[in-house]
Scaffold this motif. Structure first.
Motif, PDB file in Angstrom:
ATOM      1  N   THR A 205       5.847  12.133   8.980  1.00 28.98           N
ATOM      2  CA  THR A 205       5.480  12.934   7.273  1.00 28.98           C
ATOM      3  C   THR A 205       5.933  12.908   6.847  1.00 28.98           C
ATOM      4  O   THR A 205       6.905  13.555   7.354  1.00 28.98           O
ATOM      5  N   SER A 206       5.199  12.304   5.283  1.00 28.57           N
ATOM      6  CA  SER A 206       6.383  13.445   4.084  1.00 28.57           C
ATOM      7  C   SER A 206       5.261  14.139   3.049  1.00 28.57           C
ATOM      8  O   SER A 206       4.563  14.019   3.122  1.00 28.57           O
ATOM      9  N   SER A 207       6.174  15.008   3.126  1.00 28.11           N
ATOM     10  CA  SER A 207       5.364  15.837   1.975  1.00 28.11           C
ATOM     11  C   SER A 207       6.292  16.550   0.048  1.00 28.11           C
ATOM     12  O   SER A 207       7.586  16.360   0.878  1.00 28.11           O
ATOM     13  N   TYR A 208       5.846  16.895  -0.597  1.00 27.09           N
ATOM     14  CA  TYR A 208       6.568  17.217  -1.626  1.00 27.09           C
ATOM     15  C   TYR A 208       6.934  18.388  -1.502  1.00 27.09           C
ATOM     16  O   TYR A 208       6.434  19.667  -1.030  1.00 27.09           O
ATOM     17  N   ARG A 209       8.245  19.158  -1.738  1.00 28.61           N
ATOM     18  CA  ARG A 209       8.526  19.958  -2.105  1.00 28.61           C
ATOM     19  C   ARG A 209       8.352  21.519  -3.421  1.00 28.61           C
ATOM     20  O   ARG A 209      10.171  21.027  -3.474  1.00 28.61           O
ATOM     21  N   PRO A 210       7.924  21.561  -3.777  1.00 30.27           N
ATOM     22  CA  PRO A 210       7.623  21.869  -5.359  1.00 30.27           C
ATOM     23  C   PRO A 210       8.724  23.172  -5.820  1.00 30.27           C
ATOM     24  O   PRO A 210       9.165  22.898  -6.134  1.00 30.27           O
ATOM     25  N   GLU A 211       8.791  24.084  -4.295  1.00 33.03           N
ATOM     26  CA  GLU A 211      10.041  25.076  -4.220  1.00 33.03           C
ATOM     27  C   GLU A 211      11.171  24.766  -4.635  1.00 33.03           C
ATOM     28  O   GLU A 211      12.669  25.850  -5.534  1.00 33.03           O
ATOM     29  N   ARG A 212      11.638  23.680  -3.984  1.00 33.50           N
ATOM     30  CA  ARG A 212      12.874  23.243  -3.801  1.00 33.50           C
ATOM     31  C   ARG A 212      13.395  21.598  -5.429  1.00 33.50           C
ATOM     32  O   ARG A 212      14.609  20.826  -5.103  1.00 33.50           O
ATOM     33  N   SER A 213      12.032  21.534  -5.921  1.00 32.16           N
ATOM     34  CA  SER A 213      12.703  20.789  -7.206  1.00 32.16           C
ATOM     35  C   SER A 213      12.128  21.259  -8.385  1.00 32.16           C
ATOM     36  O   SER A 213      11.688  22.182  -8.678  1.00 32.16           O
ATOM     37  N   ASP A 214      12.656  20.685  -9.414  1.00 26.23           N
ATOM     38  CA  ASP A 214      12.801  20.194 -11.202  1.00 26.23           C
ATOM     39  C   ASP A 214      12.838  19.683 -11.385  1.00 26.23           C
ATOM     40  O   ASP A 214      13.406  18.443 -12.142  1.00 26.23           O
ATOM     41  N   GLU A 215      11.243  19.741 -12.394  1.00 29.10           N
ATOM     42  CA  GLU A 215      10.700  18.605 -12.684  1.00 29.10           C
ATOM     43  C   GLU A 215      12.349  18.014 -14.164  1.00 29.10           C
ATOM     44  O   GLU A 215      11.872  16.958 -14.628  1.00 29.10           O
TER      45      GLU A 215
ATOM     46  N   PRO B  51       1.179  -1.253  -0.517  1.00 26.61           N
ATOM     47  CA  PRO B  51       0.467  -0.248   0.033  1.00 26.61           C
ATOM     48  C   PRO B  51       0.774   1.164  -0.098  1.00 26.61           C
ATOM     49  O   PRO B  51       1.694   1.366   0.659  1.00 26.61           O
ATOM     50  N   LEU B  52       0.443   2.176  -0.354  1.00 23.04           N
ATOM     51  CA  LEU B  52       1.292   3.342  -1.456  1.00 23.04           C
ATOM     52  C   LEU B  52       0.646   4.379   0.028  1.00 23.04           C
ATOM     53  O   LEU B  52      -0.006   4.594   0.934  1.00 23.04           O
ATOM     54  N   ASN B  53       2.321   4.742   1.033  1.00 22.96           N
ATOM     55  CA  ASN B  53       2.018   5.652   2.842  1.00 22.96           C
ATOM     56  C   ASN B  53       2.944   6.635   2.672  1.00 22.96           C
ATOM     57  O   ASN B  53       3.997   6.228   1.972  1.00 22.96           O
ATOM     58  N   ASP B  54       2.320   7.669   2.802  1.00 26.65           N
ATOM     59  CA  ASP B  54       2.972   8.858   2.489  1.00 26.65           C
ATOM     60  C   ASP B  54       3.653   9.113   4.374  1.00 26.65           C
ATOM     61  O   ASP B  54       4.051  10.157   4.711  1.00 26.65           O
ATOM     62  N   SER B  55       3.529   8.402   5.027  1.00 28.08           N
ATOM     63  CA  SER B  55       3.759   8.196   6.380  1.00 28.08           C
ATOM     64  C   SER B  55       3.578   7.075   7.177  1.00 28.08           C
ATOM     65  O   SER B  55       2.805   6.516   6.462  1.00 28.08           O
ATOM     66  N   SER B  56       4.544   6.727   8.193  1.00 25.23           N
ATOM     67  CA  SER B  56       4.267   5.492   8.642  1.00 25.23           C
ATOM     68  C   SER B  56       4.127   6.045  10.792  1.00 25.23           C
ATOM     69  O   SER B  56       4.435   7.172  11.180  1.00 25.23           O
TER      70      SER B  56
ATOM     71  N   LYS C 154      12.773   1.113  15.250  1.00 25.45           N
ATOM     72  CA  LYS C 154      12.322   1.213  14.208  1.00 25.45           C
ATOM     73  C   LYS C 154      11.126   2.628  13.008  1.00 25.45           C
ATOM     74  O   LYS C 154      10.499   2.786  13.583  1.00 25.45           O
ATOM     75  N   LEU C 155      11.958   2.629  12.294  1.00 16.70           N
ATOM     76  CA  LEU C 155      11.453   3.831  11.384  1.00 16.70           C
ATOM     77  C   LEU C 155      10.898   2.808  10.348  1.00 16.70           C
ATOM     78  O   LEU C 155      11.068   2.435   9.515  1.00 16.70           O
ATOM     79  N   ALA C 156       9.356   2.462  10.450  1.00 13.77           N
ATOM     80  CA  ALA C 156       9.082   2.087   9.305  1.00 13.77           C
ATOM     81  C   ALA C 156       8.758   2.707   7.984  1.00 13.77           C
ATOM     82  O   ALA C 156       9.026   3.643   7.968  1.00 13.77           O
ATOM     83  N   MET C 157       8.516   1.798   7.683  1.00 13.88           N
ATOM     84  CA  MET C 157       8.604   2.468   6.226  1.00 13.88           C
ATOM     85  C   MET C 157       7.976   3.024   5.610  1.00 13.88           C
ATOM     86  O   MET C 157       6.232   3.107   5.872  1.00 13.88           O
ATOM     87  N   PHE C 158       8.351   3.908   4.229  1.00 13.25           N
ATOM     88  CA  PHE C 158       7.056   5.369   3.550  1.00 13.25           C
ATOM     89  C   PHE C 158       7.618   5.913   2.414  1.00 13.25           C
ATOM     90  O   PHE C 158       8.383   5.031   2.172  1.00 13.25           O
ATOM     91  N   HIS C 159       6.647   6.012   1.554  1.00 10.78           N
ATOM     92  CA  HIS C 159       7.568   6.333   0.158  1.00 10.78           C
ATOM     93  C   HIS C 159       6.839   8.009   0.394  1.00 10.78           C
ATOM     94  O   HIS C 159       6.809   8.812   0.818  1.00 10.78           O
TER      95      HIS C 159
ATOM     96  N   PHE D 187      11.828  15.978  -1.292  1.00 16.25           N
ATOM     97  CA  PHE D 187      10.411  16.074   0.005  1.00 16.25           C
ATOM     98  C   PHE D 187      10.927  16.259   1.236  1.00 16.25           C
ATOM     99  O   PHE D 187      12.071  16.252   1.528  1.00 16.25           O
ATOM    100  N   ALA D 188      10.038  16.728   1.753  1.00 17.00           N
ATOM    101  CA  ALA D 188      10.774  17.264   3.372  1.00 17.00           C
ATOM    102  C   ALA D 188      10.196  16.172   4.372  1.00 17.00           C
ATOM    103  O   ALA D 188       8.636  15.527   3.577  1.00 17.00           O
ATOM    104  N   TYR D 189      10.590  15.415   5.523  1.00 12.07           N
ATOM    105  CA  TYR D 189      10.190  14.613   6.253  1.00 12.07           C
ATOM    106  C   TYR D 189      10.408  14.653   7.310  1.00 12.07           C
ATOM    107  O   TYR D 189      10.923  15.335   7.944  1.00 12.07           O
TER     108      TYR D 189
END
Length: 198
Positions: free
Chosen positions: A69-79, A52-57, A186-191, A86-88
């Motif tokens: 918890t994690s989140s995308y940082r568009p201001e620091r990204s260049d697609e 299952p996709l999870n951006d937190s654990s 443990k830091l459980a798996m997240f994406h 990402f920030a976590y």
């Protein structure tokens, strides 16, 4: 070439209901560095994510709770350049009846399409080795700047992370380790997941 090293910001711990005791004075810890690689998960290599996709654990081991918890940082990204940042946010809580001190961490990070996981390890967290009395939490935010070509036709996931924090239990005065052998929380798996286009 992939650049999936963890980069820690020296953010101050976020305010919480309970503040950790200051760590004993010590020299600043060196920055984290990739120590090695491990064989990666097949589903991350192929892009056909099998969990299952999870951006937190959240997990609790040895009476230490680790939430992320994690989140995308568009201001620091260049697609266009394949740079995705990402920030976590990590919150570590001592749920035992004895003080503990965080001494080191070890993370495994695998980007989508890669056949390997990078292992990132180092002393403490954000240059600190905090002491947590029973019931206290320590919270910090770091970033993961990733060089990766997403497989958006298959999945919004660009990376997977998991790991552990090593800590020692202390005597009631929070000054002396009970044992020199560290325990692991443990830091459980997240994406790290790209925001979905509307």
């Amino acid at each position: 070439e992939e650049d999936e090293e963890e980069e820690e910001e020296e953010d101050e711990p976020a305010a919480s209901a309970t503040k950790p005791s200051p760590a004993p004075a010590a020299a600043p810890a060196p920055a984290a560095s990739p120590a090695s690689t491990l064989p990666g998960d097949r589903d991350m290599k192929s892009g056909d994510i099998a969990v299952p996709l999870n951006d937190s654990s959240e997990s609790s081991t040895e009476d230490v709770r680790v939430q992320v918890t994690s989140s995308y940082r568009p201001e620091r990204s260049d697609e266009a350049l394949g740079k995705h940042c990402f920030a976590y946010n990590i919150r570590i809580t001592n749920e035992s009846n004895k003080p503990i001190q965080l001494v080191s961490r070890r993370f495994e990070i695998q980007t989508i399409g890669s056949s390997n996981k990078d292992v990132v390890q180092g002393p403490g967290v954000t240059g600190r080795q905090p002491i947590l009395k029973p019931g206290e939490s320590f919270e910090y935010t770091s970033t993961a700047p990733l060089s990766v070509r997403p497989m958006t036709d298959k999945t919004p996931v660009v990376a997977r992370m998991q790991g552990e924090y090593n800590f020692v239990r202390l005597t009631d005065d929070a000054a002396t380790p009970v044992s020199s052998t560290p325990l692991q929380a443990k830091l459980a798996m997240f994406h790290f997941i790209l925001p979905q286009a509307a």
